[in-house]
Design a protein around this motif. Structure first.
Motif, PDB file in Angstrom:
ATOM      1  N   ILE A   1      37.688  49.962  46.284  1.00  0.00           N
ATOM      2  CA  ILE A   1      38.994  49.932  45.636  1.00  0.00           C
ATOM      3  C   ILE A   1      38.791  49.339  44.244  1.00  0.00           C
ATOM      4  O   ILE A   1      38.486  48.152  44.101  1.00  0.00           O
ATOM      5  N   ILE A   2      38.942  50.181  43.228  1.00  0.00           N
ATOM      6  CA  ILE A   2      38.719  49.748  41.855  1.00  0.00           C
ATOM      7  C   ILE A   2      40.061  49.373  41.228  1.00  0.00           C
ATOM      8  O   ILE A   2      40.958  50.216  41.099  1.00  0.00           O
ATOM      9  N   LEU A   3      40.199  48.114  40.849  1.00  0.00           N
ATOM     10  CA  LEU A   3      41.429  47.657  40.215  1.00  0.00           C
ATOM     11  C   LEU A   3      41.378  47.955  38.718  1.00  0.00           C
ATOM     12  O   LEU A   3      40.380  47.667  38.061  1.00  0.00           O
ATOM     13  N   GLU A   4      42.446  48.506  38.209  1.00  0.00           N
ATOM     14  CA  GLU A   4      42.500  48.833  36.788  1.00  0.00           C
ATOM     15  C   GLU A   4      43.170  47.711  36.000  1.00  0.00           C
ATOM     16  O   GLU A   4      43.986  46.967  36.519  1.00  0.00           O
ATOM     17  N   GLY A   5      42.811  47.633  34.722  1.00  0.00           N
ATOM     18  CA  GLY A   5      43.423  46.626  33.864  1.00  0.00           C
ATOM     19  C   GLY A   5      42.780  45.257  34.014  1.00  0.00           C
ATOM     20  O   GLY A   5      41.880  45.044  34.824  1.00  0.00           O
ATOM     21  N   ASP A   6      43.262  44.319  33.219  1.00  0.00           N
ATOM     22  CA  ASP A   6      42.732  42.956  33.217  1.00  0.00           C
ATOM     23  C   ASP A   6      43.695  42.005  33.918  1.00  0.00           C
ATOM     24  O   ASP A   6      44.883  42.300  34.093  1.00  0.00           O
ATOM     25  N   VAL A   7      43.173  40.840  34.294  1.00  0.00           N
ATOM     26  CA  VAL A   7      44.021  39.807  34.877  1.00  0.00           C
ATOM     27  C   VAL A   7      44.987  39.294  33.807  1.00  0.00           C
ATOM     28  O   VAL A   7      44.552  38.954  32.703  1.00  0.00           O
ATOM     29  N   PRO A   8      46.290  39.240  34.085  1.00  0.00           N
ATOM     30  CA  PRO A   8      47.243  38.734  33.095  1.00  0.00           C
ATOM     31  C   PRO A   8      46.949  37.288  32.725  1.00  0.00           C
ATOM     32  O   PRO A   8      46.273  36.561  33.464  1.00  0.00           O
ATOM     33  N   SER A   9      47.477  36.864  31.595  1.00  0.00           N
ATOM     34  CA  SER A   9      47.276  35.484  31.159  1.00  0.00           C
ATOM     35  C   SER A   9      48.099  34.528  32.015  1.00  0.00           C
ATOM     36  O   SER A   9      49.284  34.770  32.251  1.00  0.00           O
ATOM     37  N   PRO A  10      47.501  33.430  32.487  1.00  0.00           N
ATOM     38  CA  PRO A  10      48.272  32.444  33.259  1.00  0.00           C
ATOM     39  C   PRO A  10      49.325  31.706  32.432  1.00  0.00           C
ATOM     40  O   PRO A  10      50.205  31.058  32.982  1.00  0.00           O
ATOM     41  N   SER A  11      49.239  31.827  31.105  1.00  0.00           N
ATOM     42  CA  SER A  11      50.258  31.213  30.257  1.00  0.00           C
ATOM     43  C   SER A  11      51.492  32.106  30.135  1.00  0.00           C
ATOM     44  O   SER A  11      52.554  31.663  29.714  1.00  0.00           O
ATOM     45  N   ASN A  12      51.336  33.382  30.518  1.00  0.00           N
ATOM     46  CA  ASN A  12      52.463  34.309  30.487  1.00  0.00           C
ATOM     47  C   ASN A  12      52.343  35.292  31.653  1.00  0.00           C
ATOM     48  O   ASN A  12      52.151  36.497  31.457  1.00  0.00           O
ATOM     49  N   PRO A  13      52.460  34.781  32.896  1.00  0.00           N
ATOM     50  CA  PRO A  13      52.305  35.656  34.060  1.00  0.00           C
ATOM     51  C   PRO A  13      53.437  36.672  34.142  1.00  0.00           C
ATOM     52  O   PRO A  13      54.557  36.407  33.699  1.00  0.00           O
ATOM     53  N   PRO A  14      53.169  37.847  34.714  1.00  0.00           N
ATOM     54  CA  PRO A  14      54.209  38.872  34.816  1.00  0.00           C
ATOM     55  C   PRO A  14      55.297  38.459  35.803  1.00  0.00           C
ATOM     56  O   PRO A  14      55.054  37.660  36.719  1.00  0.00           O
ATOM     57  N   PRO A  15      56.510  38.979  35.636  1.00  0.00           N
ATOM     58  CA  PRO A  15      57.590  38.660  36.572  1.00  0.00           C
ATOM     59  C   PRO A  15      57.352  39.310  37.935  1.00  0.00           C
ATOM     60  O   PRO A  15      56.525  40.217  38.063  1.00  0.00           O
ATOM     61  N   GLY A  16      58.097  38.847  38.937  1.00  0.00           N
ATOM     62  CA  GLY A  16      57.946  39.414  40.272  1.00  0.00           C
ATOM     63  C   GLY A  16      56.619  39.032  40.879  1.00  0.00           C
ATOM     64  O   GLY A  16      56.148  37.898  40.756  1.00  0.00           O
ATOM     65  N   CYS A  17      55.959  39.987  41.514  1.00  0.00           N
ATOM     66  CA  CYS A  17      54.624  39.759  42.084  1.00  0.00           C
ATOM     67  C   CYS A  17      53.609  39.760  40.956  1.00  0.00           C
ATOM     68  O   CYS A  17      53.521  40.725  40.185  1.00  0.00           O
ATOM     69  N   THR A  18      52.834  38.699  40.840  1.00  0.00           N
ATOM     70  CA  THR A  18      51.873  38.594  39.730  1.00  0.00           C
ATOM     71  C   THR A  18      50.780  39.656  39.794  1.00  0.00           C
ATOM     72  O   THR A  18      50.117  39.928  38.795  1.00  0.00           O
TER      73      THR A  18
END
Length: 328
Positions: free
Chosen positions: A277-294
């Protein structure tokens, strides 16, 4: 599986560790790095709880928070009946002998100007009143316990190999007879040939002294071998926790599934049958995590609800917990 009569030695509830971000000439706070963002777990007496996740997810920060090496932002940390998150000064110092840490880099964690005997006896100097002969005898016992010859007590850390230096660190951690030890990636800086020796030593010491471990690592194969239960962390939050065998055989959270699919299989004949299972994209910044499920920015199963609502941490089986909208 854990015995029913086992009691939690460590109870962490809604732990938060936010590091402030300052900018400008006046160094005003403009935000915070949410290294640990509201996690809860228990560590039972005599067990090894593995804490895994990719680099930067907050694993080591959790270990340091649990031992109060940081002033936590919020939450409670109950160790053997005492909430150490509220302790300070002499009270916290009196609690230190019960909890110790084994650090990732054995060279950086040992004072190069001190002999091995002085390093191991330093906790005894700080917390116990012992004569010189008593301390020398105790240092000898500890060196025996970790497989170091007593004649090495007058040598310095640079005279030892990486594996031997880690044994010195383990001996120092054992000096005050702790109940709970945080192992912060204790084998990551060692050669592969030495890693198994250190892990076997940790297992032997756990059985001999009745120790309880929080074992932090990114080596999933080693955690499976060592841990009773495993907690999976992503961007400051726990996404899944369960019995080691159950979690590895039937991972339920999409991130856990992706993480375990990356583990090399020892049998080349069967390795080709594993779906990566290849995850796309990078890990979001912990200083600005995405809303909802991170995890929704990289999750192959993400839907609209994942972008809006944070999933609840809930039990999905006996002793098996996960935070995902689509795990039944």
């Amino acid at each position: 599986m854990l015995d029913d009569d086992k009691k939690p030695l460590v109870q962490v509830k809604n732990l938060k560790m936010h590091f402030p971000v300052h900018r400008g000439i006046l160094k005003r706070q403009v935000g915070a790095v949410k290294a640990v963002d509201g996690i809860s777990f228990d560590v039972f007496e005599g067990e090894t709880l593995g804490l895994v996740g990719e680099s930067g997810c907050g694993k080591s920060t959790v270990g340091r928070c649990v031992l109060r090496l940081y002033e936590v932002t919020g939450g409670s940390i109950d160790i053997n009946g005492t909430d150490i998150a509220t302790l300070s000064g002499a009270e916290l110092r009196a609690k230190r002998p019960e909890m110790q840490m084994i650090f990732q880099d054995p060279q950086a964690s040992l004072n190069p100007r001190m002999t091995v005997g002085s390093i191991i006896s330093e906790p005894l100097d700080e917390h116990m009143k012992m004569t010189r002969d008593e301390k020398r005898a105790r240092v000898g016992e500890l060196m025996d316990a970790v497989g170091l010859a007593r004649r090495f007590a007058d040598r310095y850390p640079h005279e030892f190999s990486g594996g031997q230096r880690q044994r010195i660190g383990i001996a120092r951690a054992l000096a005050l007879n702790p109940k709970f030890i945080v192992c912060d990636e204790p084998i990551a800086a060692l050669d592969v040939s030495i890693q198994a020796q250190v892990v076997n030593l940790l297992e032997d010491l756990q059985e001999k002294f009745g120790l309880t471990y929080l074992f932090i690592s990114h080596d999933l194969s080693m955690v499976r071998h060592l841990a009773t239960r495993v907690a999976v962390m992503y961007l400051g939050r726990l996404v899944e926790l369960g019995d080691s065998e159950t979690l590895y055989m039937k991972p339920r959270h999409p991130y856990t599934q992706a993480l375990l699919s990356a583990v090399p299989h020892p049998d080349p004949a069967q390795a080709g049958n594993i779906e990566r299972i290849i995850l796309e994209g990078d890990v979001p910044s912990p200083s600005n995590p995405p809303p909802g499920c991170t995890f929704h920015t990289r999750c192959p199963r993400a839907e609209a609800i994942c972008k809006q609502d944070s999933p609840k941490w809930r039990e999905i089986g006996e002793g098996h917990f996960a935070a995902c909208h689509f795990v039944e």
